[in-house]
Design a protein around this motif. Structure first.
Motif, PDB file in Angstrom:
ATOM      1  N   UNK A 270     -12.647  -5.002   4.032  1.00  0.00           N
ATOM      2  CA  UNK A 270     -11.475  -5.666   3.460  1.00  0.00           C
ATOM      3  C   UNK A 270     -10.256  -4.753   3.391  1.00  0.00           C
ATOM      4  N   UNK A 271     -10.414  -3.496   3.744  1.00  0.00           N
ATOM      5  CA  UNK A 271      -9.328  -2.528   3.600  1.00  0.00           C
ATOM      6  C   UNK A 271      -8.070  -2.881   4.395  1.00  0.00           C
ATOM      7  N   UNK A 272      -8.155  -3.362   5.641  1.00  0.00           N
ATOM      8  CA  UNK A 272      -6.917  -3.688   6.359  1.00  0.00           C
ATOM      9  C   UNK A 272      -6.074  -4.754   5.644  1.00  0.00           C
ATOM     10  N   UNK A 273      -6.714  -5.819   5.164  1.00  0.00           N
ATOM     11  CA  UNK A 273      -5.974  -6.881   4.482  1.00  0.00           C
ATOM     12  C   UNK A 273      -5.408  -6.388   3.156  1.00  0.00           C
ATOM     13  N   UNK A 274      -6.166  -5.556   2.458  1.00  0.00           N
ATOM     14  CA  UNK A 274      -5.696  -5.013   1.183  1.00  0.00           C
ATOM     15  C   UNK A 274      -4.486  -4.112   1.417  1.00  0.00           C
ATOM     16  N   UNK A 275      -4.567  -3.256   2.412  1.00  0.00           N
ATOM     17  CA  UNK A 275      -3.466  -2.344   2.714  1.00  0.00           C
ATOM     18  C   UNK A 275      -2.208  -3.114   3.131  1.00  0.00           C
ATOM     19  N   UNK A 276      -2.374  -4.244   3.809  1.00  0.00           N
ATOM     20  CA  UNK A 276      -1.216  -5.044   4.224  1.00  0.00           C
ATOM     21  C   UNK A 276      -0.484  -5.619   3.009  1.00  0.00           C
ATOM     22  N   UNK A 277      -1.230  -6.133   2.032  1.00  0.00           N
ATOM     23  CA  UNK A 277      -0.601  -6.646   0.809  1.00  0.00           C
ATOM     24  C   UNK A 277       0.058  -5.498   0.057  1.00  0.00           C
ATOM     25  N   UNK A 278      -0.649  -4.390  -0.049  1.00  0.00           N
ATOM     26  CA  UNK A 278      -0.135  -3.199  -0.748  1.00  0.00           C
ATOM     27  C   UNK A 278       1.188  -2.745  -0.139  1.00  0.00           C
ATOM     28  N   UNK A 279       1.262  -2.699   1.180  1.00  0.00           N
ATOM     29  CA  UNK A 279       2.484  -2.270   1.860  1.00  0.00           C
ATOM     30  C   UNK A 279       3.651  -3.194   1.526  1.00  0.00           C
ATOM     31  N   UNK A 280       3.384  -4.491   1.510  1.00  0.00           N
ATOM     32  CA  UNK A 280       4.441  -5.443   1.181  1.00  0.00           C
ATOM     33  C   UNK A 280       4.900  -5.294  -0.274  1.00  0.00           C
ATOM     34  N   UNK A 281       3.965  -5.121  -1.181  1.00  0.00           N
ATOM     35  CA  UNK A 281       4.307  -5.064  -2.608  1.00  0.00           C
ATOM     36  C   UNK A 281       4.928  -3.744  -3.031  1.00  0.00           C
ATOM     37  N   UNK A 282       4.447  -2.649  -2.453  1.00  0.00           N
ATOM     38  CA  UNK A 282       4.804  -1.325  -2.961  1.00  0.00           C
ATOM     39  C   UNK A 282       5.434  -0.426  -1.899  1.00  0.00           C
ATOM     40  N   UNK A 283       6.175  -1.001  -0.976  1.00  0.00           N
ATOM     41  CA  UNK A 283       6.760  -0.242   0.130  1.00  0.00           C
ATOM     42  C   UNK A 283       7.634   0.912  -0.343  1.00  0.00           C
ATOM     43  N   UNK A 284       8.293   0.764  -1.487  1.00  0.00           N
ATOM     44  CA  UNK A 284       9.189   1.812  -1.984  1.00  0.00           C
ATOM     45  C   UNK A 284       8.468   2.907  -2.765  1.00  0.00           C
ATOM     46  N   UNK A 285       7.176   2.748  -2.996  1.00  0.00           N
ATOM     47  CA  UNK A 285       6.451   3.690  -3.860  1.00  0.00           C
ATOM     48  C   UNK A 285       5.136   4.172  -3.253  1.00  0.00           C
ATOM     49  N   UNK A 286       5.188   4.628  -2.015  1.00  0.00           N
ATOM     50  CA  UNK A 286       4.042   5.266  -1.390  1.00  0.00           C
ATOM     51  C   UNK A 286       2.774   4.407  -1.458  1.00  0.00           C
ATOM     52  N   UNK A 287       2.771   3.247  -0.795  1.00  0.00           N
ATOM     53  CA  UNK A 287       1.601   2.369  -0.855  1.00  0.00           C
ATOM     54  C   UNK A 287       0.357   3.042  -0.279  1.00  0.00           C
ATOM     55  N   UNK A 288      -0.785   2.624  -0.803  1.00  0.00           N
ATOM     56  CA  UNK A 288      -2.043   3.169  -0.310  1.00  0.00           C
ATOM     57  C   UNK A 288      -2.285   2.716   1.124  1.00  0.00           C
ATOM     58  N   UNK A 289      -2.905   3.574   1.902  1.00  0.00           N
ATOM     59  CA  UNK A 289      -3.218   3.281   3.298  1.00  0.00           C
ATOM     60  C   UNK A 289      -4.560   2.553   3.404  1.00  0.00           C
ATOM     61  N   UNK A 290      -4.814   2.031   4.582  1.00  0.00           N
ATOM     62  CA  UNK A 290      -6.121   1.410   4.852  1.00  0.00           C
ATOM     63  C   UNK A 290      -7.230   2.423   4.581  1.00  0.00           C
TER      64      UNK A 290
END
Length: 161
Positions: free
Chosen positions: A13-33
């Motif tokens: 599930x990591x790719x889908x989680x990382x995609x949401x994370x990138x959208x939500x937290x793009x300005x604050x170092x989102x977690x990677x896959x």
């Protein structure tokens, strides 16, 4: 709309989680896959996802610190896809994390942006309170964070939502 279901997240599930994370937290170092893969595989963490059909629409993670006999918990992350916000998914995910911590009667800690009023109100509804302000906590934006805590379930009788 399909019913929302919940299940524990796995490294798949990591790719889908990382995609949401990138959208939500793009300005604050989102977690990677890779960061999510590592977190999902760790023995001391519990990550749950909210799914509409096969599509991940929200996630939340909790880490257990210390011994099982006297644990502390830390909310590592929580996020809901923008298209699904305002539907109670954040609360449903938080229910899962609080329940897990309450099973072992441990306090819960977290950090939240000081300007994220909806999240702060959600956490306060579970009995979290502000411990301190961490200046410049989120990078690279430099946004401040509140450190918040929820006491053990045995100390919170009657304060659950």
């Amino acid at each position: 709309m399909t019913a929302i279901t919940f299940r524990e997240l796995t490294p798949a599930d990591a790719p889908a989680t990382a995609a949401i994370e990138l959208d939500l937290f793009a300005d604050d170092n989102p977690w990677s896959q890779r960061a999510f893969e590592t977190e999902f595989a760790a023995r001391h963490t519990f990550y749950v996802g909210a799914f509409e059909g096969e599509t991940l629409v929200g996630y939340a993670g909790l880490a257990m610190l210390g011994p099982r006999e006297d644990p502390e918990f830390e909310v590592h992350t929580i996020g809901v896809d923008r298209a699904y916000q305002g539907r109670g998914l954040g609360r449903a995910l938080m229910d899962q994390l609080v329940h897990a911590a309450d099973l072992l009667d441990g306090p819960i800690f977290l950090e939240v942006r000081t300007d994220n009023v909806p999240a702060i109100r959600l956490y306060e509804s579970y009995g979290f309170f502000i411990l301190d302000t961490r200046k410049g906590y989120y990078q690279p934006s430099g946004a401040d964070a509140y450190s918040m805590m929820r006491r053990r379930a045995s100390e919170n009788e009657g304060s659950a939502p």
